[in-house]
Design an enzyme around this catalytic site. Structure first.
Site, PDB file in Angstrom:
ATOM      1  N   CYS A  29       0.830  -1.207   0.000  1.00 38.79           N
ATOM      2  CA  CYS A  29       0.000   0.000   0.000  1.00 38.79           C
ATOM      3  C   CYS A  29       0.865   1.259   0.000  1.00 38.79           C
ATOM      4  O   CYS A  29       0.467   2.290  -0.538  1.00 38.79           O
ATOM      5  CB  CYS A  29      -0.954  -0.004   1.184  1.00 38.79           C
ATOM      6  SG  CYS A  29      -0.145  -0.153   2.798  1.00 38.79           S
ATOM      7  N   HIS A  65      -1.452   1.254   7.522  1.00 42.63           N
ATOM      8  CA  HIS A  65      -1.950   1.237   6.143  1.00 42.63           C
ATOM      9  C   HIS A  65      -1.811   2.616   5.513  1.00 42.63           C
ATOM     10  O   HIS A  65      -2.063   3.637   6.160  1.00 42.63           O
ATOM     11  CB  HIS A  65      -3.419   0.809   6.146  1.00 42.63           C
ATOM     12  CG  HIS A  65      -4.023   0.657   4.788  1.00 42.63           C
ATOM     13  ND1 HIS A  65      -3.491  -0.161   3.823  1.00 42.63           N
ATOM     14  CD2 HIS A  65      -5.119   1.231   4.231  1.00 42.63           C
ATOM     15  CE1 HIS A  65      -4.236  -0.093   2.722  1.00 42.63           C
ATOM     16  NE2 HIS A  65      -5.225   0.747   2.952  1.00 42.63           N
TER      17      HIS A  65
END
Length: 584
Positions: free
Chosen positions: A119, A504
């Site tokens: 990510c 994230h």
């Protein structure tokens, strides 16, 4: 805390979700938003004792693996969180190829699949893709020894992992091309392999031995930009090949460094003046920093310990930097991660630091550069104020006109009911009170919308001419620099979690306004943004960007991408002048 696998039931569907017990209910709701399309404020998640609240500490729910949550709520509108294409279609979507559909007006851009803790890379690539000049220059790029600029047969089918190029720039060129031809989540295998080949740090295995480790998006950004600087060149006539990064994304500092100790100065040690190149500005985060401006100011003055030849030992020096060149694209890095020796991790600084949609960077420039920028910046603000004043005058006139017409109707209605003698007496009294013998009142004169538009267009043309005349020749000669010191926010890379090697990353990119087919000019922006959460892409309002200032483990801005506010060109002024004449 380790994430807990849970199940969320919504409208007959089950979603497997990783719940982070160290986060809040708001974070969990945004996770579900990316899966279901239901906005957080419209979600009702049932927990013991009632509904899940935004400020609920998830660790206090004592959730066990496999726990099932019930969620109720529907997206606003019928699109369930997706963006519908305009209804006026020239061709039916069924008749379009996938590439044509992806390039249609209003099409949702392609996301990037997460290939195992990637990510950080996906969010970086989506933000870099927001630079149209970069895409254009990449499309012309030919790798060394390559006879063709097109992708190989394997790469054109998305099989970049098989025989992928080790040239990172070529891989980025091919990836952006492939992304422009689909609306599906694309697997960036070729680019990932090229990145790990060029920079082995991104091939580091996770500590538990299961797959690859999470990496820092800022490090990925810096390494990719470094590679592009070396490889991606633009033709500049007599100047030859010039690095794209140097032209569009690099700035210049003038620096002044001197020893803090008076003894060094008394011994004749001279201050050191030099010039440095920068590719991003750093926002230092301390206990006193609440706004981006304060963090940037902290980064302009640094304390450095180094050897003093005069004193014969280490001493503390103060290094002061001032900007002498501003690039068209200005990345700003929030220095949120601090290395902790006790844990062996980069801990996250949770402090809330707000940032503006429009950034004025003039105060951080050298005195000479300020003299070039301030007149142009102030003129732009003057033009904006004049345009606002004209619009307010138009609205004020409409209100006055409506009130006048209403008064006339009331007066006419009353006059019909009163005897003529009484009307004459009232008119005489009004005339006497005003000191005039005139009984007849003249109606107010109002401008039409066309007259307002004609005056406005003429005034704007004249103001733009004055603006262009204020721009110094040195700045005009530098095509890709900021001429005003003003920047508009175009992209944000965010981090959710407590450390750089966990959590994230996602990115937000402002929607580029569409071109008017009849004029070729871009329409006014609607303030909407794309949120890229790996392969999930959704549209969000500008208010969502205001929530990214940090203050916890939820999404916090890590890198901001600003673009210089443009000035009008001679061709644009000439076109506007012709339009003004046609309206007069």
């Amino acid at each position: 805390m380790e994430p807990i696998p849970v199940v969320v039931k919504h409208q007959g569907k089950k979603y497997d979700v990783e719940l982070d017990p160290s986060s809040t209910g708001e974070t969990f709701k945004f996770q579900l938003y990316s899966l279901t399309g239901v906005e957080p404020e419209r979600q009702k998640i049932l927990v013991k004792g009632g509904q899940l609240k935004d400020d609920t500490d998830l660790s206090k729910l004592n959730v066990k693996p496999g726990h099932t949550f019930m969620m109720m709520g529907t997206p606003s509108g019928d699109s369930k969180g997706n963006i519908e294409r305009p209804k006026e279609q020239i061709r039916f979507l069924e008749d379009m190829t996938e590439a044509e559909a992806a390039q249609a007006v209003g099409a949702i851009p392609a996301g990037l699949q997460n290939l195992g803790n990637t990510c950080y890379m996906n969010s970086t690539l989506q933000t870099l893709k927001a630079i149209p000049e970069l895409q254009e220059e990449l499309s012309r790029y030919k790798a060394s020894g390559s006879g063709s600029a097109g992708p190989s047969d394997l790469r054109s089918f998305g099989l970049g992992g098989l025989g992928a190029s080790a040239d990172l720039t070529e891989a980025l060129r091919d990836l952006f091309k492939q992304m422009s031809e689909t609306q599906q989540g694309f697997p960036p295998m070729m680019f990932l392999n090229a990145l790990r080949t060029a920079f082995p740090q991104f091939a580091q295995q996770s500590r538990d031995g299961r797959g690859y480790a999470q990496q820092d998006a800022e490090e990925a950004w810096s390494q990719i930009v470094t590679q592009l600087r070396q490889k991606l060149k633009t033709k500049e006539g007599d100047a030859g090949d010039v690095s794209f990064i140097d032209k569009y994304m690099s700035g210049k500092f003038e620096t002044h460094m001197e020893c803090d100790e008076q003894a060094a100065k008394d011994a004749g040690e001279q201050a050191i003046d030099s010039e440095d190149t920068f590719f991003k500005l750093n926002c230092h985060i301390t206990g006193e920093v609440n706004h981006l401006r304060e963090g940037l100011a902290a980064g302009m003055v640094e304390k450095i310990e180094k050897n003093s030849e005069v004193l014969g030992r280490n001493a503390v020096y103060t290094k002061t930097s001032r900007i002498t060149r501003l690039p068209k694209y200005l990345p700003v890095h929030f220095m949120r991660f601090d290395w902790r020796r006790d844990t062996g991790k980069k801990a996250k600084i949770m402090r809330k630091v707000t940032f503006p949609q429009e950034l004025d960077i003039v105060e951080f420039c050298s005195e000479d550069h300020k003299k070039l920028l301030i007149p142009v910046r102030d003129k732009i603000r003057e033009i904006r104020k004049d345009e606002e004043d004209v619009e307010r005058a138009r609205k004020r006139q409409k209100r006055n006109q409506a009130e006048h017409e209403r008064d006339q109707q009331i007066k006419s209605s009353t006059s019909e009911k009163e005897p003529k003698q009484k009307q004459a007496e009232k008119e005489a009294e009004k005339a006497k009170a005003s000191g005039s013998g005139d009984v007849e009142m003249q109606d107010a004169v109002y401008k039409t919308d066309a007259e307002f538009e004609a005056e406005r267009a003429t005034a704007i043309v004249e103001a733009k001419k004055q603006l262009l005349a204020l721009v110094d020749g040195k700045l005009l000669a530098d095509e890709a620099c900021s001429k005003t010191g003003l920047y508009e926010l175009r992209g944000v890379i965010t981090h959710q979690g407590a450390t750089a090697d966990s959590g994230h990353y996602t990115s937000f990119v402002k929607k580029e306004c569409q071109k008017d087919p009849s004029t070729g000019k871009r329409k006014a922006e609607d303030g909407k943004w794309w949120w890229f959460n790996d392969d999930k892409v959704s549209e969000v309002d500008e208010d969502r960007i205001e929530t990214l200032s940090g203050g916890g483990q939820s999404h916090s801005a890590l890198i901001l991408l600003y673009r210089a506010v443009p000035i009008p060109t001679k061709d644009e002024i000439a076109e506007a002048e012709e339009k003004a004449k046609s309206l007069a």
